[in-house]
Motif scaffolding. Structure first.
Motif, PDB file in Angstrom:
ATOM      1  N   VAL A 139      34.178  41.411  36.459  1.00  0.00           N
ATOM      2  CA  VAL A 139      34.735  42.618  37.087  1.00  0.00           C
ATOM      3  C   VAL A 139      35.439  42.252  38.389  1.00  0.00           C
ATOM      4  O   VAL A 139      36.553  42.719  38.669  1.00  0.00           O
ATOM      5  CB  VAL A 139      33.627  43.675  37.319  1.00  0.00           C
ATOM      6  CG1 VAL A 139      34.122  44.810  38.196  1.00  0.00           C
ATOM      7  CG2 VAL A 139      33.111  44.211  35.998  1.00  0.00           C
ATOM      8  N   VAL A 140      34.809  41.380  39.185  1.00  0.00           N
ATOM      9  CA  VAL A 140      35.401  40.944  40.447  1.00  0.00           C
ATOM     10  C   VAL A 140      36.698  40.186  40.194  1.00  0.00           C
ATOM     11  O   VAL A 140      37.679  40.355  40.929  1.00  0.00           O
ATOM     12  CB  VAL A 140      34.377  40.098  41.245  1.00  0.00           C
ATOM     13  CG1 VAL A 140      35.038  39.292  42.335  1.00  0.00           C
ATOM     14  CG2 VAL A 140      33.309  40.988  41.835  1.00  0.00           C
ATOM     15  N   LEU A 141      36.733  39.363  39.162  1.00  0.00           N
ATOM     16  CA  LEU A 141      37.971  38.650  38.835  1.00  0.00           C
ATOM     17  C   LEU A 141      39.097  39.620  38.499  1.00  0.00           C
ATOM     18  O   LEU A 141      40.239  39.450  38.943  1.00  0.00           O
ATOM     19  CB  LEU A 141      37.740  37.709  37.648  1.00  0.00           C
ATOM     20  CG  LEU A 141      37.118  36.377  37.955  1.00  0.00           C
ATOM     21  CD1 LEU A 141      36.732  35.667  36.671  1.00  0.00           C
ATOM     22  CD2 LEU A 141      38.073  35.523  38.750  1.00  0.00           C
ATOM     23  N   THR A 142      38.789  40.632  37.713  1.00  0.00           N
ATOM     24  CA  THR A 142      39.794  41.627  37.347  1.00  0.00           C
ATOM     25  C   THR A 142      40.271  42.391  38.575  1.00  0.00           C
ATOM     26  O   THR A 142      41.481  42.595  38.760  1.00  0.00           O
ATOM     27  CB  THR A 142      39.224  42.601  36.308  1.00  0.00           C
ATOM     28  OG1 THR A 142      38.734  41.847  35.196  1.00  0.00           O
ATOM     29  CG2 THR A 142      40.264  43.588  35.840  1.00  0.00           C
ATOM     30  N   LEU A 143      39.344  42.804  39.425  1.00  0.00           N
ATOM     31  CA  LEU A 143      39.719  43.534  40.631  1.00  0.00           C
ATOM     32  C   LEU A 143      40.521  42.660  41.590  1.00  0.00           C
ATOM     33  O   LEU A 143      41.463  43.131  42.229  1.00  0.00           O
ATOM     34  CB  LEU A 143      38.478  44.089  41.320  1.00  0.00           C
ATOM     35  CG  LEU A 143      37.750  45.205  40.574  1.00  0.00           C
ATOM     36  CD1 LEU A 143      36.427  45.524  41.254  1.00  0.00           C
ATOM     37  CD2 LEU A 143      38.616  46.439  40.470  1.00  0.00           C
ATOM     38  N   ALA A 144      40.168  41.379  41.696  1.00  0.00           N
ATOM     39  CA  ALA A 144      40.930  40.468  42.555  1.00  0.00           C
ATOM     40  C   ALA A 144      42.349  40.306  42.036  1.00  0.00           C
ATOM     41  O   ALA A 144      43.304  40.241  42.822  1.00  0.00           O
ATOM     42  CB  ALA A 144      40.231  39.113  42.636  1.00  0.00           C
ATOM     43  N   PHE A 145      42.500  40.252  40.724  1.00  0.00           N
ATOM     44  CA  PHE A 145      43.842  40.168  40.153  1.00  0.00           C
ATOM     45  C   PHE A 145      44.654  41.415  40.495  1.00  0.00           C
ATOM     46  O   PHE A 145      45.823  41.316  40.893  1.00  0.00           O
ATOM     47  CB  PHE A 145      43.766  39.989  38.637  1.00  0.00           C
ATOM     48  CG  PHE A 145      45.105  40.065  37.972  1.00  0.00           C
ATOM     49  CD1 PHE A 145      45.984  39.004  38.026  1.00  0.00           C
ATOM     50  CD2 PHE A 145      45.495  41.221  37.307  1.00  0.00           C
ATOM     51  CE1 PHE A 145      47.228  39.080  37.431  1.00  0.00           C
ATOM     52  CE2 PHE A 145      46.732  41.302  36.705  1.00  0.00           C
ATOM     53  CZ  PHE A 145      47.597  40.234  36.765  1.00  0.00           C
ATOM     54  N   PHE A 146      44.042  42.592  40.355  1.00  0.00           N
ATOM     55  CA  PHE A 146      44.760  43.827  40.677  1.00  0.00           C
ATOM     56  C   PHE A 146      45.121  43.893  42.155  1.00  0.00           C
ATOM     57  O   PHE A 146      46.222  44.322  42.511  1.00  0.00           O
ATOM     58  CB  PHE A 146      43.947  45.058  40.275  1.00  0.00           C
ATOM     59  CG  PHE A 146      43.972  45.338  38.809  1.00  0.00           C
ATOM     60  CD1 PHE A 146      45.153  45.311  38.087  1.00  0.00           C
ATOM     61  CD2 PHE A 146      42.802  45.638  38.137  1.00  0.00           C
ATOM     62  CE1 PHE A 146      45.170  45.569  36.733  1.00  0.00           C
ATOM     63  CE2 PHE A 146      42.809  45.890  36.777  1.00  0.00           C
ATOM     64  CZ  PHE A 146      43.996  45.861  36.076  1.00  0.00           C
ATOM     65  N   LEU A 147      44.214  43.469  43.026  1.00  0.00           N
ATOM     66  CA  LEU A 147      44.515  43.481  44.456  1.00  0.00           C
ATOM     67  C   LEU A 147      45.651  42.527  44.799  1.00  0.00           C
ATOM     68  O   LEU A 147      46.512  42.840  45.620  1.00  0.00           O
ATOM     69  CB  LEU A 147      43.266  43.139  45.270  1.00  0.00           C
ATOM     70  CG  LEU A 147      42.196  44.219  45.321  1.00  0.00           C
ATOM     71  CD1 LEU A 147      40.951  43.694  46.007  1.00  0.00           C
ATOM     72  CD2 LEU A 147      42.721  45.459  46.019  1.00  0.00           C
ATOM     73  N   LYS A 148      45.664  41.374  44.159  1.00  0.00           N
ATOM     74  CA  LYS A 148      46.759  40.415  44.387  1.00  0.00           C
ATOM     75  C   LYS A 148      48.069  40.971  43.841  1.00  0.00           C
ATOM     76  O   LYS A 148      49.123  40.817  44.462  1.00  0.00           O
ATOM     77  CB  LYS A 148      46.414  39.088  43.712  1.00  0.00           C
ATOM     78  CG  LYS A 148      47.400  37.995  43.997  1.00  0.00           C
ATOM     79  CD  LYS A 148      47.328  37.559  45.426  1.00  0.00           C
ATOM     80  CE  LYS A 148      48.192  36.328  45.626  1.00  0.00           C
ATOM     81  NZ  LYS A 148      48.242  35.935  47.008  1.00  0.00           N
TER      82      LYS A 148
END
Length: 186
Positions: A142-151
C-alpha cells in the motif's frame, strides 16, 4: 511527537493532501508493527539466536524504510524516493516469506530461535509475530502504491505551464484525424 509535517502544508497541494496523510499514517502503522515484532521476537529469547538476529534485523530495515518514507513525504523532495522504494520492495518480499515460514513451519522455526518459553506459548507468540508480518507485507505494498501516486502528483504539478502533463490527451488529435480515411474518423 512523531515527525514534523507542519511545514509541508504549502508543498502538499489540496489534490493529494489526503493521499499524503494516508501515506504517513501507513508508515506510522509500519513503525508500530515492526517494533512490536522486534519485542515479540525478544520475548521468545532475550539474547536471540542467529535466526532471531536476522528476524530482528529485517524489522529494523522495515523501520528504516518507514522512517525514510516519512522523511521523503515530509521533505517534499525526491531524493529519498529511490531508496525508499528499494527498501520497501525488499522488506516486503522478505516479510512475506518470513510470514509464510512462520505459519507453515512454526515448530522448526521456533526451534531455530532456541526459545526459552514453552513450545505452546512460543508458537502463539510466533504466530502473533507472523500475523504482524502479514500486516507489514500488505501495508508495504500500500505504501509503495501511495508513494508512486505522490511522486506522480509531484511530477504533474512541478511544471504548470505544460498542459500535456496534466492530461493524457493530445491537443492536436482532432486536426490529425481529419486527414484520415472515413472509417478511422471517430
Amino acid at each position: 511527537m512523531g515527525l514534523s509535517i507542519g511545514n509541508t502544508e504549502s508543498s502538499v497541494k489540496d489534490s493529494h493532501y489526503h493521499t499524503h496523510k494516508v501515506f504517513l499514517f501507513c508508515n506510522y502503522i509500519l513503525l508500530g508493527a515492526a517494533s512490536s515484532c522486534i519485542f515479540l521476537t525478544l520475548s521468545l529469547r532475550l539474547l536471540p539466536s542467529v535466526c532471531g538476529v536476522f528476524l530482528i534485523l529485517l524489522h529494523i530495515f522495515t523501520i528504516i524504510g518507514a522512517v525514510s518514507g516519512c522523511a521523503a513525504a515530509s521533505a517534499g523532495s525526491g531524493k529519498w524516493y529511490g531508496a525508499h522504494m528499494v527498501a520497501t520492495v525488499l522488506t516486503a518480499i522478505f516479510q512475506g516469506s518470513v510470514s509464510v515460514l512462520i505459519f507453515t513451519r512454526t515448530a522448526s522455526f521456533l526451534g531455530n530461535l532456541n526459545s526459552y518459553v514453552r513450545e505452546e506459548d512460543g508458537a502463539v507468540i510466533l504466530k502473533l509475530a507472523g500475523g504482524l508480518s502479514v500486516l507489514i507485507f500488505c501495508l508495504e505494498w500500500v505504501v509503495l502504491t501511495l508513494a508512486f501516486f505522490l511522486k506522480y502528483y509531484a511530477y504533474v504539478e512541478r511544471d504548470g505551464s505544460n498542459p500535456l502533463r496534466k492530461s493524457a490527451k493530445v491537443q492536436q488529435a482532432d486536426e490529425d484525424l481529419k486527414d484520415w480515411p472515413w472509417p478511422f474518423q471517430v
